[in-house]
Motif scaffolding. Structure first.
Motif, PDB file in Angstrom:
ATOM      1  N   ARG A  24       0.617  -1.171  -0.171  1.00  0.00           N
ATOM      2  CA  ARG A  24      -0.040  -0.371   0.151  1.00  0.00           C
ATOM      3  C   ARG A  24       0.837   1.277  -0.165  1.00  0.00           C
ATOM      4  O   ARG A  24       0.570   2.382  -0.861  1.00  0.00           O
ATOM      5  CB  ARG A  24      -1.040  -0.384   1.469  1.00  0.00           C
ATOM      6  CG  ARG A  24      -2.223   1.095   0.914  1.00  0.00           C
ATOM      7  CD  ARG A  24      -3.275   1.163   0.023  1.00  0.00           C
ATOM      8  NE  ARG A  24      -3.411   2.208  -0.211  1.00  0.00           N
ATOM      9  CZ  ARG A  24      -3.202   3.558  -1.380  1.00  0.00           C
ATOM     10  NH1 ARG A  24      -3.511   2.636  -2.189  1.00  0.00           N
ATOM     11  NH2 ARG A  24      -3.885   4.121  -1.172  1.00  0.00           N
ATOM     12  N   LYS A  25       1.852   1.411   0.536  1.00  0.00           N
ATOM     13  CA  LYS A  25       2.524   2.252   0.482  1.00  0.00           C
ATOM     14  C   LYS A  25       3.434   2.390  -0.854  1.00  0.00           C
ATOM     15  O   LYS A  25       3.172   3.333  -1.365  1.00  0.00           O
ATOM     16  CB  LYS A  25       4.014   1.618   1.929  1.00  0.00           C
ATOM     17  CG  LYS A  25       5.210   3.552   1.790  1.00  0.00           C
ATOM     18  CD  LYS A  25       6.178   3.051   2.856  1.00  0.00           C
ATOM     19  CE  LYS A  25       6.537   4.009   3.327  1.00  0.00           C
ATOM     20  NZ  LYS A  25       7.373   4.009   4.116  1.00  0.00           N
ATOM     21  N   GLU A  27       1.626   1.435  -3.699  1.00  0.00           N
ATOM     22  CA  GLU A  27       0.824   2.379  -4.618  1.00  0.00           C
ATOM     23  C   GLU A  27       0.657   3.504  -3.936  1.00  0.00           C
ATOM     24  O   GLU A  27       0.788   4.666  -4.916  1.00  0.00           O
ATOM     25  CB  GLU A  27      -0.387   1.746  -3.651  1.00  0.00           C
ATOM     26  CG  GLU A  27      -0.735   0.259  -4.321  1.00  0.00           C
ATOM     27  CD  GLU A  27      -1.970  -0.819  -3.908  1.00  0.00           C
ATOM     28  OE1 GLU A  27      -2.129   0.108  -3.225  1.00  0.00           O
ATOM     29  OE2 GLU A  27      -1.773  -1.493  -4.336  1.00  0.00           O
ATOM     30  N   THR A  28       0.881   3.827  -2.686  1.00  0.00           N
ATOM     31  CA  THR A  28       0.859   5.407  -2.271  1.00  0.00           C
ATOM     32  C   THR A  28       1.859   6.597  -2.913  1.00  0.00           C
ATOM     33  O   THR A  28       1.817   7.274  -4.104  1.00  0.00           O
ATOM     34  CB  THR A  28       0.834   5.744  -0.694  1.00  0.00           C
ATOM     35  OG1 THR A  28      -0.714   4.932  -0.410  1.00  0.00           O
ATOM     36  CG2 THR A  28       0.430   6.734  -0.480  1.00  0.00           C
ATOM     37  N   VAL A  29       3.232   5.525  -2.845  1.00  0.00           N
ATOM     38  CA  VAL A  29       4.050   6.622  -3.831  1.00  0.00           C
ATOM     39  C   VAL A  29       3.873   6.837  -5.256  1.00  0.00           C
ATOM     40  O   VAL A  29       4.483   8.026  -5.400  1.00  0.00           O
ATOM     41  CB  VAL A  29       5.334   5.935  -2.977  1.00  0.00           C
ATOM     42  CG1 VAL A  29       6.303   6.382  -4.419  1.00  0.00           C
ATOM     43  CG2 VAL A  29       5.940   5.686  -1.916  1.00  0.00           C
ATOM     44  N   GLU A  31       0.952   6.872  -6.620  1.00  0.00           N
ATOM     45  CA  GLU A  31      -0.381   7.856  -6.805  1.00  0.00           C
ATOM     46  C   GLU A  31       0.247   9.071  -6.814  1.00  0.00           C
ATOM     47  O   GLU A  31      -0.211   9.987  -6.853  1.00  0.00           O
ATOM     48  CB  GLU A  31      -0.797   7.451  -5.716  1.00  0.00           C
ATOM     49  CG  GLU A  31      -3.025   8.281  -5.601  1.00  0.00           C
ATOM     50  CD  GLU A  31      -3.695   7.599  -4.875  1.00  0.00           C
ATOM     51  OE1 GLU A  31      -4.465   8.559  -4.306  1.00  0.00           O
ATOM     52  OE2 GLU A  31      -2.934   6.842  -3.773  1.00  0.00           O
ATOM     53  N   GLU A  32       1.029   9.443  -5.279  1.00  0.00           N
ATOM     54  CA  GLU A  32       1.881  11.171  -5.777  1.00  0.00           C
ATOM     55  C   GLU A  32       2.705  11.108  -6.845  1.00  0.00           C
ATOM     56  O   GLU A  32       2.420  12.602  -7.092  1.00  0.00           O
ATOM     57  CB  GLU A  32       2.530  10.554  -5.008  1.00  0.00           C
ATOM     58  CG  GLU A  32       1.992  11.015  -2.584  1.00  0.00           C
ATOM     59  CD  GLU A  32       2.367  10.818  -1.150  1.00  0.00           C
ATOM     60  OE1 GLU A  32       3.714  10.297  -1.714  1.00  0.00           O
ATOM     61  OE2 GLU A  32       2.550  10.639  -0.278  1.00  0.00           O
ATOM     62  N   GLU A  35       0.125  12.202  -9.616  1.00  0.00           N
ATOM     63  CA  GLU A  35      -0.525  13.855  -8.709  1.00  0.00           C
ATOM     64  C   GLU A  35       0.476  14.562  -9.060  1.00  0.00           C
ATOM     65  O   GLU A  35      -0.524  15.966  -8.815  1.00  0.00           O
ATOM     66  CB  GLU A  35      -1.316  13.433  -7.720  1.00  0.00           C
ATOM     67  CG  GLU A  35      -2.261  12.747  -7.495  1.00  0.00           C
ATOM     68  CD  GLU A  35      -3.373  13.058  -7.781  1.00  0.00           C
ATOM     69  OE1 GLU A  35      -4.011  14.405  -8.396  1.00  0.00           O
ATOM     70  OE2 GLU A  35      -4.834  12.552  -7.850  1.00  0.00           O
ATOM     71  N   HIS A  86      -7.739   2.256  -7.880  1.00  0.00           N
ATOM     72  CA  HIS A  86      -7.092   4.209  -8.024  1.00  0.00           C
ATOM     73  C   HIS A  86      -6.401   4.281  -9.212  1.00  0.00           C
ATOM     74  O   HIS A  86      -6.388   5.046 -10.291  1.00  0.00           O
ATOM     75  CB  HIS A  86      -6.557   4.060  -6.865  1.00  0.00           C
ATOM     76  CG  HIS A  86      -6.852   3.908  -5.502  1.00  0.00           C
ATOM     77  ND1 HIS A  86      -8.070   5.461  -4.988  1.00  0.00           N
ATOM     78  CD2 HIS A  86      -6.859   3.629  -4.368  1.00  0.00           C
ATOM     79  CE1 HIS A  86      -8.367   5.075  -3.274  1.00  0.00           C
ATOM     80  NE2 HIS A  86      -7.551   4.143  -3.386  1.00  0.00           N
TER      81      HIS A  86
END
Length: 153
Positions: A24-25, A27-29, A31-32, A35, A86
């Protein structure tokens, strides 16, 4: 969030949860990155290789923990598991070598953004060709070595 079968069957429940947290971390990276106005100004899709290289360079330990250990260093397998609420992973069918691209689902104008990005890229490539032609025309015999091009101011 499902783990690859190798990890799910071999790891105790605590380790499985830890891998989920790490995935998940990552995936967050990603996503950032998608964005980020400086990295994805048009909010389009981005070549997965670009993201992969950026993650390797900036989050090497996280990349190794998730892609290296969980997915046996298979970025493509990780990408197949990435698609979800996402992300969308795109693969143009007309490509001889699959060129996966990643986009965020909330970027609804991604096709237009991709067209703008392609126009910029083609314009840059055209300008590079014109500059090389001008350089060669100024050379005796219209020839040069690669070192001459590289050493050009």
């Amino acid at each position: 969030l499902a783990l690859p079968p190798r990890v799910a069957s071999a790891a105790p429940a605590v380790s499985q949860e830890w891998y989920r947290v790490l995935q998940r971390k990552l995936e967050t990276v990603i996503e950032e990155y998608l964005e980020s106005p400086s990295k994805n100004p048009d909010k389009g899709s981005v070549p997965s290789e670009t993201i992969q290289n950026w993650v390797k360079d900036n989050y090497a330990e996280l990349y190794h923990s998730v892609v290296g250990l969980c997915y046996h260093n298979h970025w493509g397998v990780f990408l197949r598991n990435l698609a979800g609420p996402h992300f969308e992973v795109l693969c143009p069918e007309q490509s001889a070598r699959p060129a996966f691209r990643i986009r965020l689902r909330n970027h609804t104008s991604w096709k237009e953004a991709d067209q703008r990005e392609k126009a910029k890229r083609v314009g840059n490539e055209d300008e590079l060709v014109r500059a090389l032609v001008r350089f060669l025309e100024a050379r005796p015999g219209r020839r040069c070595t690669v070192d001459d091009v590289i050493a050009r101011d």
